[in-house]
Write a protein that holds these residues in place. Structure first.
Motif, PDB file in Angstrom:
ATOM      1  N   THR A   1     -18.880 -84.364 -87.126  1.00  0.00           N
ATOM      2  CA  THR A   1     -19.156 -84.588 -88.383  1.00  0.00           C
ATOM      3  C   THR A   1     -17.666 -85.256 -88.978  1.00  0.00           C
ATOM      4  O   THR A   1     -17.591 -85.711 -90.114  1.00  0.00           O
ATOM      5  CB  THR A   1     -19.089 -83.412 -89.050  1.00  0.00           C
ATOM      6  OG1 THR A   1     -18.141 -82.355 -89.125  1.00  0.00           O
ATOM      7  CG2 THR A   1     -20.511 -82.598 -88.815  1.00  0.00           C
ATOM      8  N   LEU A   2     -16.705 -85.377 -88.031  1.00  0.00           N
ATOM      9  CA  LEU A   2     -15.331 -85.944 -88.744  1.00  0.00           C
ATOM     10  C   LEU A   2     -15.469 -87.451 -87.916  1.00  0.00           C
ATOM     11  O   LEU A   2     -15.470 -87.634 -86.785  1.00  0.00           O
ATOM     12  CB  LEU A   2     -14.210 -85.260 -88.096  1.00  0.00           C
ATOM     13  CG  LEU A   2     -14.176 -83.750 -88.896  1.00  0.00           C
ATOM     14  CD1 LEU A   2     -12.804 -82.995 -88.349  1.00  0.00           C
ATOM     15  CD2 LEU A   2     -14.147 -83.846 -90.164  1.00  0.00           C
ATOM     16  N   ALA A   3     -14.807 -88.317 -88.821  1.00  0.00           N
ATOM     17  CA  ALA A   3     -14.670 -89.710 -88.335  1.00  0.00           C
ATOM     18  C   ALA A   3     -13.542 -90.363 -89.274  1.00  0.00           C
ATOM     19  O   ALA A   3     -13.926 -90.925 -90.251  1.00  0.00           O
ATOM     20  CB  ALA A   3     -15.842 -90.747 -88.304  1.00  0.00           C
TER      21      ALA A   3
ATOM     22  N   GLY B   1     -10.349 -86.225 -84.957  1.00  0.00           N
ATOM     23  CA  GLY B   1     -10.850 -87.255 -85.895  1.00  0.00           C
ATOM     24  C   GLY B   1     -12.340 -87.565 -85.254  1.00  0.00           C
ATOM     25  O   GLY B   1     -12.951 -86.671 -85.207  1.00  0.00           O
ATOM     26  N   SER B   2     -12.386 -88.752 -85.088  1.00  0.00           N
ATOM     27  CA  SER B   2     -13.951 -89.150 -84.844  1.00  0.00           C
ATOM     28  C   SER B   2     -14.169 -88.666 -83.275  1.00  0.00           C
ATOM     29  O   SER B   2     -13.324 -88.435 -82.307  1.00  0.00           O
ATOM     30  CB  SER B   2     -13.697 -90.780 -84.410  1.00  0.00           C
ATOM     31  OG  SER B   2     -13.797 -91.376 -85.606  1.00  0.00           O
ATOM     32  N   GLY B   3     -15.312 -88.229 -83.467  1.00  0.00           N
ATOM     33  CA  GLY B   3     -16.009 -87.649 -82.074  1.00  0.00           C
ATOM     34  C   GLY B   3     -16.648 -88.465 -81.169  1.00  0.00           C
ATOM     35  O   GLY B   3     -16.762 -89.862 -81.409  1.00  0.00           O
ATOM     36  N   PHE B   4     -17.221 -87.971 -80.347  1.00  0.00           N
ATOM     37  CA  PHE B   4     -18.016 -88.647 -79.181  1.00  0.00           C
ATOM     38  C   PHE B   4     -19.219 -89.189 -79.460  1.00  0.00           C
ATOM     39  O   PHE B   4     -20.188 -88.573 -79.761  1.00  0.00           O
ATOM     40  CB  PHE B   4     -18.109 -87.795 -78.062  1.00  0.00           C
ATOM     41  CG  PHE B   4     -18.757 -88.335 -76.664  1.00  0.00           C
ATOM     42  CD1 PHE B   4     -18.067 -89.235 -75.964  1.00  0.00           C
ATOM     43  CD2 PHE B   4     -19.925 -87.845 -76.375  1.00  0.00           C
ATOM     44  CE1 PHE B   4     -18.700 -89.741 -74.928  1.00  0.00           C
ATOM     45  CE2 PHE B   4     -20.681 -88.610 -75.294  1.00  0.00           C
ATOM     46  CZ  PHE B   4     -19.859 -89.265 -74.488  1.00  0.00           C
ATOM     47  N   ARG B   5     -19.377 -90.391 -79.619  1.00  0.00           N
ATOM     48  CA  ARG B   5     -20.622 -91.258 -79.822  1.00  0.00           C
ATOM     49  C   ARG B   5     -21.461 -90.541 -81.039  1.00  0.00           C
ATOM     50  O   ARG B   5     -22.597 -90.408 -80.922  1.00  0.00           O
ATOM     51  CB  ARG B   5     -21.625 -91.185 -78.549  1.00  0.00           C
ATOM     52  CG  ARG B   5     -20.916 -91.867 -77.426  1.00  0.00           C
ATOM     53  CD  ARG B   5     -21.850 -91.753 -76.239  1.00  0.00           C
ATOM     54  NE  ARG B   5     -21.151 -92.591 -75.085  1.00  0.00           N
ATOM     55  CZ  ARG B   5     -21.546 -92.389 -73.854  1.00  0.00           C
ATOM     56  NH1 ARG B   5     -22.325 -91.542 -73.503  1.00  0.00           N
ATOM     57  NH2 ARG B   5     -20.770 -93.010 -72.867  1.00  0.00           N
TER      58      ARG B   5
ATOM     59  N   PRO C   1     -23.229 -90.756 -84.718  1.00  0.00           N
ATOM     60  CA  PRO C   1     -24.087 -91.672 -85.296  1.00  0.00           C
ATOM     61  C   PRO C   1     -23.561 -92.901 -85.897  1.00  0.00           C
ATOM     62  O   PRO C   1     -23.926 -94.071 -85.630  1.00  0.00           O
ATOM     63  CB  PRO C   1     -24.696 -90.879 -86.188  1.00  0.00           C
ATOM     64  CG  PRO C   1     -24.813 -89.152 -85.851  1.00  0.00           C
ATOM     65  CD  PRO C   1     -23.552 -89.446 -84.959  1.00  0.00           C
ATOM     66  N   THR C   2     -22.248 -92.795 -86.698  1.00  0.00           N
ATOM     67  CA  THR C   2     -21.756 -93.895 -87.137  1.00  0.00           C
ATOM     68  C   THR C   2     -20.942 -94.646 -86.241  1.00  0.00           C
ATOM     69  O   THR C   2     -20.611 -95.804 -86.539  1.00  0.00           O
ATOM     70  CB  THR C   2     -20.801 -93.297 -88.312  1.00  0.00           C
ATOM     71  OG1 THR C   2     -19.816 -92.325 -87.892  1.00  0.00           O
ATOM     72  CG2 THR C   2     -21.735 -92.615 -89.460  1.00  0.00           C
ATOM     73  N   ARG C   3     -20.534 -94.164 -84.994  1.00  0.00           N
ATOM     74  CA  ARG C   3     -19.846 -94.776 -84.035  1.00  0.00           C
ATOM     75  C   ARG C   3     -20.409 -94.508 -82.614  1.00  0.00           C
ATOM     76  O   ARG C   3     -19.558 -94.010 -82.027  1.00  0.00           O
ATOM     77  CB  ARG C   3     -18.402 -94.242 -84.228  1.00  0.00           C
ATOM     78  CG  ARG C   3     -17.655 -94.657 -85.415  1.00  0.00           C
ATOM     79  CD  ARG C   3     -16.072 -94.678 -85.353  1.00  0.00           C
ATOM     80  NE  ARG C   3     -15.583 -95.404 -84.549  1.00  0.00           N
ATOM     81  CZ  ARG C   3     -14.353 -95.292 -84.196  1.00  0.00           C
ATOM     82  NH1 ARG C   3     -13.539 -94.311 -84.480  1.00  0.00           N
ATOM     83  NH2 ARG C   3     -13.676 -96.154 -83.372  1.00  0.00           N
ATOM     84  N   PRO C   4     -21.522 -94.836 -82.309  1.00  0.00           N
ATOM     85  CA  PRO C   4     -22.466 -94.740 -81.094  1.00  0.00           C
ATOM     86  C   PRO C   4     -21.552 -95.325 -79.741  1.00  0.00           C
ATOM     87  O   PRO C   4     -21.802 -94.560 -78.651  1.00  0.00           O
ATOM     88  CB  PRO C   4     -23.589 -95.327 -81.249  1.00  0.00           C
ATOM     89  CG  PRO C   4     -23.252 -96.327 -82.220  1.00  0.00           C
ATOM     90  CD  PRO C   4     -22.367 -95.908 -83.153  1.00  0.00           C
ATOM     91  N   ASP C   5     -20.465 -96.051 -79.987  1.00  0.00           N
ATOM     92  CA  ASP C   5     -19.838 -96.818 -78.899  1.00  0.00           C
ATOM     93  C   ASP C   5     -18.456 -96.339 -78.751  1.00  0.00           C
ATOM     94  O   ASP C   5     -17.502 -96.912 -78.212  1.00  0.00           O
ATOM     95  CB  ASP C   5     -19.696 -98.389 -79.054  1.00  0.00           C
ATOM     96  CG  ASP C   5     -21.097 -99.130 -78.822  1.00  0.00           C
ATOM     97  OD1 ASP C   5     -21.897 -98.708 -78.315  1.00  0.00           O
ATOM     98  OD2 ASP C   5     -21.186-100.075 -79.933  1.00  0.00           O
ATOM     99  N   HIS C   6     -18.391 -94.962 -79.378  1.00  0.00           N
ATOM    100  CA  HIS C   6     -17.101 -94.210 -79.389  1.00  0.00           C
ATOM    101  C   HIS C   6     -17.085 -93.326 -78.296  1.00  0.00           C
ATOM    102  O   HIS C   6     -17.710 -92.188 -78.413  1.00  0.00           O
ATOM    103  CB  HIS C   6     -16.593 -93.410 -80.646  1.00  0.00           C
ATOM    104  CG  HIS C   6     -15.131 -93.243 -80.719  1.00  0.00           C
ATOM    105  ND1 HIS C   6     -14.912 -91.826 -80.799  1.00  0.00           N
ATOM    106  CD2 HIS C   6     -14.139 -93.828 -80.890  1.00  0.00           C
ATOM    107  CE1 HIS C   6     -13.898 -91.523 -80.859  1.00  0.00           C
ATOM    108  NE2 HIS C   6     -13.145 -92.833 -80.841  1.00  0.00           N
TER     109      HIS C   6
END
Length: 378
Positions: free
Chosen positions: A17-19, A236-240, A242-247
């Protein structure tokens, strides 16, 4: 330090939930493995930290493929002997992995022409080398006791890579062979001893590993930043998500020049500056969102064909490809090089020593299962 059980579901939800930060991607390659398939039974991981104690070898024991009931009983005997001798749970993992390599957890008798000299029992101990009589070394309790007694004489075994500690005891012709058993040995100890591979201490005082500790599994957190008597940083941003599927990793946010540690013993495979910006490649200054790449990064290969990647470092790490590192060793400092909007560590875990994004697995889940949860407060 208080006894706590990792709350994996909560950690996954938190990271998902964190990005907060931007960070870079990785090089594409062929998919060599997958996570969460039939090949990896996640139910084998337990949330305990050894406080429930080892299971009775004479009781009903769970099975772990490819080992049957007799082999699991032998593993339970090895663990119980370690507990009786007040050896820390890391020793149990080392001993189980060693017996997996030497005998597939089978109490070997005389093998005829196939026998390695006069090697017998769970650890292929040789009576002619002083391990005991044939009857003694084929007694699993005796054999495990002798293994632990020799392990205790090795200075610094607790912080050695598993294969090095095992080799110091066994003096095998194949010294690197033990490493491939470490992950499954960790699972066996967790299943048979209430998650003891997630712990530190011994059978009298065992607690969940803190951020600064190296768990019995041989894994630890990449940060050990102490603030107000607690280990804290933000996720911070998590693994893949929804808002960053290429993370393909997770961002662990801490200030510039925060020490970054190797999460397990291994060998450095790459130290590079990675930027995809069309201008001059320059990792020695702060990056920005959209610049592209990991900036200065390190990759380390670990037992079990696991690779970890550490990105956005502030300067080139003082490491070389082929260099061995141990769990908890400082390998770099946080920064914001490459595709980044602030100081943090982008951390990835890959299977099969594959550097591609397709081999990446969720670091939060992976590390929690090894007793080193990626939480900023332990």
């Amino acid at each position: 330090m208080t006894v706590r059980r990792p709350r994996i579901g909560l950690l996954v939800a938190l990271v998902a939930t964190l990005a907060l930060l931007c960070c870079g991607g990785s090089v594409s390659a062929v998919l060599l493995g997958a996570f969460g398939t039939d090949k990896e039974d996640l139910s084998l991981f337990t949330s305990g930290c050894g406080t429930g104690g080892p299971l009775d070898p004479e009781g009903k024991l769970p099975k772990i493929r490819p080992y049957g009931a007799t082999q699991m009983k032998n593993a339970a005997i090895i663990i119980n002997v370690g507990a009786t001798l007040k050896m820390p749970p890391r020793a149990w993992v080392v001993a189980v992995a060693t017996a997996m390599q030497e005998s597939r957890l089978t109490n070997l008798g005389y093998l005829g022409d196939r026998n390695d000299h006069d090697s017998l029992g769970l650890f292929q101990q040789r009576p002619s080398s002083g391990w005991g009589t044939p009857a003694q070394v084929t007694d699993p309790t005796y054999a495990a006791t002798k293994f632990y007694e020799k392990l205790k004489t090795i200075d610094g075994w607790e912080t050695m890579a598993l294969t090095e500690a095992a080799q110091r005891v066994q003096i095998s012709a194949y010294p690197q062979a033990y490493a491939k058993h470490e992950l499954l040995a960790t699972q066996i100890v967790n299943v048979l001893a209430d998650g003891a591979a997630n712990a530190v201490g011994n059978s009298l005082a065992m607690v969940c590993a803190s951020a600064a500790d190296i768990a019995a599994s041989g894994w630890t957190n990449p940060y050990a930043v102490k603030v107000d008597a607690k280990y804290k940083w933000s996720v911070g941003s998590g693994f893949r998500i929804p808002t960053r599927p290429d993370h393909h990793g997770v961002d662990l946010i801490a200030g510039f020049n925060t020490p970054v540690r190797s999460v397990a013993s291994g060998v450095v495979s790459r130290v590079l500056c990675d930027e995809t910006f069309s201008g001059a490649i320059d990792c020695d200054r702060e990056g920005w969102p959209g610049k592209g790449g990991c900036g200065w990064f390190v990759e380390i290969r670990h037992a079990g064909n696991i690779m970890t990647r550490y990105c956005h470092l502030i300067k080139r790490p003082d490491l070389k490809a082929g260099q061995r590192v141990v769990a908890g060793q400082t390998i770099a400092l946080t920064g914001s090089s490459g595709n980044s909007s602030g100081s943090h560590l982008h951390f990835e875990v890959h299977l099969n020593n594959d550097t591609s994004s397709s081999s990446a697995v969720d670091p939060v889940r992976f590390m929690a299962e090894r007793g080193a949860p990626l939480t900023g407060s332990q």
